[in-house]
Design a protein around this motif. Structure first.
Motif, short mmCIF file in Angstrom:
data_model
loop_
_atom_site.label_atom_id
_atom_site.label_comp_id
_atom_site.label_asym_id
_atom_site.label_seq_id
_atom_site.Cartn_x
_atom_site.Cartn_y
_atom_site.Cartn_z
N LEU A 117 21.81 -8.31 39.19
CA LEU A 117 22.69 -8.75 40.28
C LEU A 117 21.88 -9.29 41.45
O LEU A 117 20.73 -8.90 41.66
CB LEU A 117 23.53 -7.57 40.79
N PRO B 245 22.18 -9.30 45.60
CA PRO B 245 20.78 -9.40 45.97
C PRO B 245 19.87 -8.48 45.16
O PRO B 245 18.69 -8.76 44.99
CB PRO B 245 20.76 -9.02 47.44
N ASP C 240 23.42 -12.48 38.41
CA ASP C 240 22.35 -13.48 38.52
C ASP C 240 21.79 -13.89 37.17
O ASP C 240 21.64 -15.07 36.88
CB ASP C 240 21.23 -12.93 39.41
N GLY D 296 27.29 -6.98 44.03
CA GLY D 296 26.69 -8.30 44.15
C GLY D 296 27.20 -9.28 43.13
O GLY D 296 28.20 -9.04 42.47
N GLU D 297 26.49 -10.37 42.98
CA GLU D 297 26.85 -11.45 42.06
C GLU D 297 25.94 -11.41 40.84
O GLU D 297 24.73 -11.19 40.96
CB GLU D 297 26.68 -12.77 42.80
#
Length: 71
Positions: free
Chosen positions: A11, A13, A54, A51-52
């Motif tokens: 993820l 950050p 990654d 989070g996103e």
């Protein structure tokens, strides 16, 4: 006993996000797993609170004797 595919994503950050799928066929291939993981990442179907997504971190198939619980 069932087979569970445990897919881990990195993820942004920081941190990781795990998706577990029960009832995986015995002869699933690495290519099939990678395709599913890339689809999950690209589609944005999961929105982790931390989070996103990654990148793809890892995947493993484990034997599980109990039914997974989704929290």
């Amino acid at each position: 006993m069932s087979k569970v595919l445990k897919m881990t994503f990195n993820l942004l950050p920081k941190g990781t996000f795990i998706v577990a799928v029960d009832g995986v066929k015995a002869d699933v291939t690495e290519t099939e797993v990678r395709t599913v993981m890339e689809s999950i990442k690209a589609s944005g179907i999961f929105k982790p609170k931390a989070g996103e997504i990654d990148s793809i971190a890892s995947a493993e198939i484990v034997e599980q004797t109990t039914t997974p619980v989704i929290a």
